[in-house]
Design a protein around this motif. Sequence first.
Motif, PDB file in Angstrom:
ATOM      1  N   ASN A  33       0.816  -1.213   0.000  1.00 44.27           N
ATOM      2  CA  ASN A  33       0.000   0.000   0.000  1.00 44.27           C
ATOM      3  C   ASN A  33       0.848   1.259   0.000  1.00 44.27           C
ATOM      4  OD1 ASN A  33      -2.284  -1.568   0.028  1.00 44.27           O
ATOM      5  ND2 ASN A  33      -2.755  -1.225   2.175  1.00 44.27           N
ATOM      6  N   GLN A  34       1.898   1.279   0.806  1.00 47.39           N
ATOM      7  CA  GLN A  34       2.742   2.461   0.880  1.00 47.39           C
ATOM      8  C   GLN A  34       3.579   2.634  -0.395  1.00 47.39           C
ATOM      9  OE1 GLN A  34       4.195   3.619   4.933  1.00 47.39           O
ATOM     10  NE2 GLN A  34       3.608   1.482   5.344  1.00 47.39           N
ATOM     11  N   ALA A  35       3.947   1.537  -1.017  1.00 46.43           N
ATOM     12  CA  ALA A  35       4.661   1.637  -2.290  1.00 46.43           C
ATOM     13  C   ALA A  35       3.770   2.262  -3.351  1.00 46.43           C
ATOM     14  CB  ALA A  35       5.135   0.251  -2.746  1.00 46.43           C
ATOM     15  N   MET A  36       2.466   1.978  -3.280  1.00 47.67           N
ATOM     16  CA  MET A  36       1.529   2.502  -4.270  1.00 47.67           C
ATOM     17  C   MET A  36       1.009   3.887  -3.898  1.00 47.67           C
ATOM     18  SD  MET A  36       1.696   0.134  -6.438  1.00 47.67           S
ATOM     19  CE  MET A  36       0.491   0.714  -7.586  1.00 47.67           C
ATOM     20  N   GLY A  37       0.710   4.119  -2.604  1.00 45.51           N
ATOM     21  CA  GLY A  37       0.038   5.349  -2.181  1.00 45.51           C
ATOM     22  C   GLY A  37       0.899   6.325  -1.403  1.00 45.51           C
ATOM     23  N   GLY A  38       2.135   5.962  -1.117  1.00 50.85           N
ATOM     24  CA  GLY A  38       3.002   6.822  -0.323  1.00 50.85           C
ATOM     25  C   GLY A  38       2.936   6.457   1.150  1.00 50.85           C
ATOM     26  N   PRO A  39       3.822   7.027   1.954  1.00 50.46           N
ATOM     27  CA  PRO A  39       3.857   6.694   3.380  1.00 50.46           C
ATOM     28  C   PRO A  39       2.524   6.981   4.067  1.00 50.46           C
ATOM     29  CG  PRO A  39       5.774   7.995   2.755  1.00 50.46           C
ATOM     30  CD  PRO A  39       4.839   7.996   1.577  1.00 50.46           C
ATOM     31  N   TYR A  40       2.133   6.089   4.943  1.00 51.06           N
ATOM     32  CA  TYR A  40       0.883   6.230   5.680  1.00 51.06           C
ATOM     33  C   TYR A  40       0.900   7.410   6.641  1.00 51.06           C
ATOM     34  CZ  TYR A  40      -1.013   1.468   4.836  1.00 51.06           C
ATOM     35  OH  TYR A  40      -1.543   0.326   4.313  1.00 51.06           O
ATOM     36  N   ASP A  41       1.986   7.567   7.366  1.00 47.73           N
ATOM     37  CA  ASP A  41       2.028   8.509   8.485  1.00 47.73           C
ATOM     38  C   ASP A  41       0.876   8.197   9.433  1.00 47.73           C
ATOM     39  OD1 ASP A  41       4.283   9.837   7.471  1.00 47.73           O
ATOM     40  OD2 ASP A  41       3.011  11.111   6.220  1.00 47.73           O
ATOM     41  N   ARG A  42       0.684   6.916   9.723  1.00 47.73           N
ATOM     42  CA  ARG A  42      -0.412   6.447  10.582  1.00 47.73           C
ATOM     43  C   ARG A  42      -0.168   6.857  12.029  1.00 47.73           C
ATOM     44  NH1 ARG A  42      -3.029   1.159   8.827  1.00 47.73           N
ATOM     45  NH2 ARG A  42      -3.243   0.863  11.041  1.00 47.73           N
ATOM     46  N   GLU A  43      -1.169   7.500  12.603  1.00 48.28           N
ATOM     47  CA  GLU A  43      -1.112   7.855  14.018  1.00 48.28           C
ATOM     48  C   GLU A  43      -2.470   7.578  14.636  1.00 48.28           C
ATOM     49  OE1 GLU A  43       0.932  11.488  15.370  1.00 48.28           O
ATOM     50  OE2 GLU A  43       1.076  11.956  13.225  1.00 48.28           O
ATOM     51  N   PRO A  44      -2.496   6.979  15.825  1.00 50.39           N
ATOM     52  CA  PRO A  44      -3.778   6.708  16.467  1.00 50.39           C
ATOM     53  C   PRO A  44      -4.443   7.974  16.976  1.00 50.39           C
ATOM     54  CG  PRO A  44      -1.989   6.064  17.913  1.00 50.39           C
ATOM     55  CD  PRO A  44      -1.365   6.487  16.605  1.00 50.39           C
ATOM     56  N   GLY A  62      -9.630   5.743  16.583  1.00 54.58           N
ATOM     57  CA  GLY A  62      -9.447   5.930  15.155  1.00 54.58           C
ATOM     58  C   GLY A  62      -7.980   6.095  14.824  1.00 54.58           C
ATOM     59  N   LEU A  63      -7.728   6.530  13.620  1.00 52.16           N
ATOM     60  CA  LEU A  63      -6.361   6.817  13.219  1.00 52.16           C
ATOM     61  C   LEU A  63      -6.366   7.762  12.035  1.00 52.16           C
ATOM     62  CD1 LEU A  63      -5.449   4.800  10.524  1.00 52.16           C
ATOM     63  CD2 LEU A  63      -5.835   3.173  12.335  1.00 52.16           C
ATOM     64  N   THR A  64      -5.255   8.425  11.877  1.00 47.64           N
ATOM     65  CA  THR A  64      -5.086   9.305  10.720  1.00 47.64           C
ATOM     66  C   THR A  64      -4.023   8.697   9.814  1.00 47.64           C
ATOM     67  OG1 THR A  64      -3.466  10.657  11.923  1.00 47.64           O
ATOM     68  CG2 THR A  64      -5.769  11.411  11.952  1.00 47.64           C
ATOM     69  N   PHE A  65      -4.265   8.778   8.519  1.00 47.78           N
ATOM     70  CA  PHE A  65      -3.291   8.325   7.522  1.00 47.78           C
ATOM     71  C   PHE A  65      -3.710   8.840   6.162  1.00 47.78           C
ATOM     72  CE2 PHE A  65      -6.542   5.113   7.561  1.00 47.78           C
ATOM     73  CZ  PHE A  65      -6.611   4.591   6.287  1.00 47.78           C
ATOM     74  N   TRP A  66      -2.733   9.092   5.327  1.00 50.38           N
ATOM     75  CA  TRP A  66      -2.954   9.567   3.958  1.00 50.38           C
ATOM     76  C   TRP A  66      -3.882  10.776   3.903  1.00 50.38           C
ATOM     77  CZ3 TRP A  66      -3.721   4.127   1.444  1.00 50.38           C
ATOM     78  CH2 TRP A  66      -2.494   3.609   1.076  1.00 50.38           C
ATOM     79  N   GLY A  67      -3.814  11.621   4.903  1.00 51.36           N
ATOM     80  CA  GLY A  67      -4.621  12.830   4.909  1.00 51.36           C
ATOM     81  C   GLY A  67      -6.069  12.623   5.305  1.00 51.36           C
ATOM     82  N   TRP A  68      -6.392  11.468   5.843  1.00 52.67           N
ATOM     83  CA  TRP A  68      -7.747  11.138   6.252  1.00 52.67           C
ATOM     84  C   TRP A  68      -7.788  10.761   7.728  1.00 52.67           C
ATOM     85  CZ3 TRP A  68     -12.336  10.466   3.277  1.00 52.67           C
ATOM     86  CH2 TRP A  68     -12.189  10.758   1.918  1.00 52.67           C
ATOM     87  N   LEU A  69      -8.918  11.050   8.363  1.00 52.41           N
ATOM     88  CA  LEU A  69      -9.237  10.531   9.687  1.00 52.41           C
ATOM     89  C   LEU A  69     -10.176   9.353   9.483  1.00 52.41           C
ATOM     90  CD1 LEU A  69      -9.659  10.532  12.805  1.00 52.41           C
ATOM     91  CD2 LEU A  69     -11.437  12.278  12.429  1.00 52.41           C
ATOM     92  N   PHE A  70      -9.821   8.203  10.020  1.00 46.06           N
ATOM     93  CA  PHE A  70     -10.709   7.049  10.014  1.00 46.06           C
ATOM     94  C   PHE A  70     -11.196   6.834  11.438  1.00 46.06           C
ATOM     95  CE2 PHE A  70     -11.084   2.328  10.633  1.00 46.06           C
ATOM     96  CZ  PHE A  70     -12.353   2.235  10.094  1.00 46.06           C
ATOM     97  N   ILE A  71     -12.497   6.892  11.645  1.00 51.64           N
ATOM     98  CA  ILE A  71     -13.084   6.639  12.947  1.00 51.64           C
ATOM     99  C   ILE A  71     -13.523   5.176  12.958  1.00 51.64           C
ATOM    100  CG2 ILE A  71     -14.902   7.258  14.577  1.00 51.64           C
ATOM    101  CD1 ILE A  71     -14.879  10.046  13.060  1.00 51.64           C
ATOM    102  N   ASP A  72     -12.795   4.378  13.707  1.00 50.68           N
ATOM    103  CA  ASP A  72     -13.028   2.946  13.735  1.00 50.68           C
ATOM    104  C   ASP A  72     -14.111   2.576  14.746  1.00 50.68           C
ATOM    105  OD1 ASP A  72     -12.640   0.302  13.027  1.00 50.68           O
ATOM    106  OD2 ASP A  72     -10.814   0.059  14.188  1.00 50.68           O
ATOM    107  N   TRP A  73     -14.064   3.180  15.930  1.00 49.94           N
ATOM    108  CA  TRP A  73     -15.013   2.865  16.986  1.00 49.94           C
ATOM    109  C   TRP A  73     -15.444   4.149  17.668  1.00 49.94           C
ATOM    110  CZ3 TRP A  73     -15.931  -2.345  18.734  1.00 49.94           C
ATOM    111  CH2 TRP A  73     -15.178  -3.312  18.076  1.00 49.94           C
TER     112      TRP A  73
END
Length: 150
Positions: A33-44, A62-73
């Motif tokens: 994924n990172q090879a295709m989309g660039g570094p995640y810079d994943r942070e909780p 949740g977590l942030t990565f690729w310029g997005w906030l993902f709310i998991d729970w």
Amino acid sequence: MNATDTTGFEIVEDAAPEFEAVGAIQRGLHEFNQAMGGPYDREPVTLLVQDSDGQTYGGLLGLTFWGWLFIDWLWLSQDLRGKGYGAELLRRAEAIARERGCTNAYTDTFSFQAPGFWQRNGYVEFGRLDGMPAGHARVWFRKALQTDRA
């Protein structure tokens, strides 16, 4: 593939895989994924609703990565619902995401988990899987995060 495959590989069912096996799959997919989309810079993003004794009655994971906030729970105990805690959790998570440079947020929920809450907080439905579970739907929401940057 079958039992007489000559490649030396086989497909094995494993109801309780070892941590290393799970890690190999996760690492492989993350690297691709990172090879295709660039570094995640994943942070909780972890926000808790607690009482004065430190007992947790809800929160947002949740977590942030690729310029997005993902709310998991996002969950609140029954007696805290409808009192503004959920909206405040979202507001704070979105503020953290903006500070990290995120421009969008997304989540998924079920039709029995108050999709109106997400809509009242500016989220727009962009996908639905009816019949999951039977008689209900899984629903995906997104929101553009406005920034104050010029």
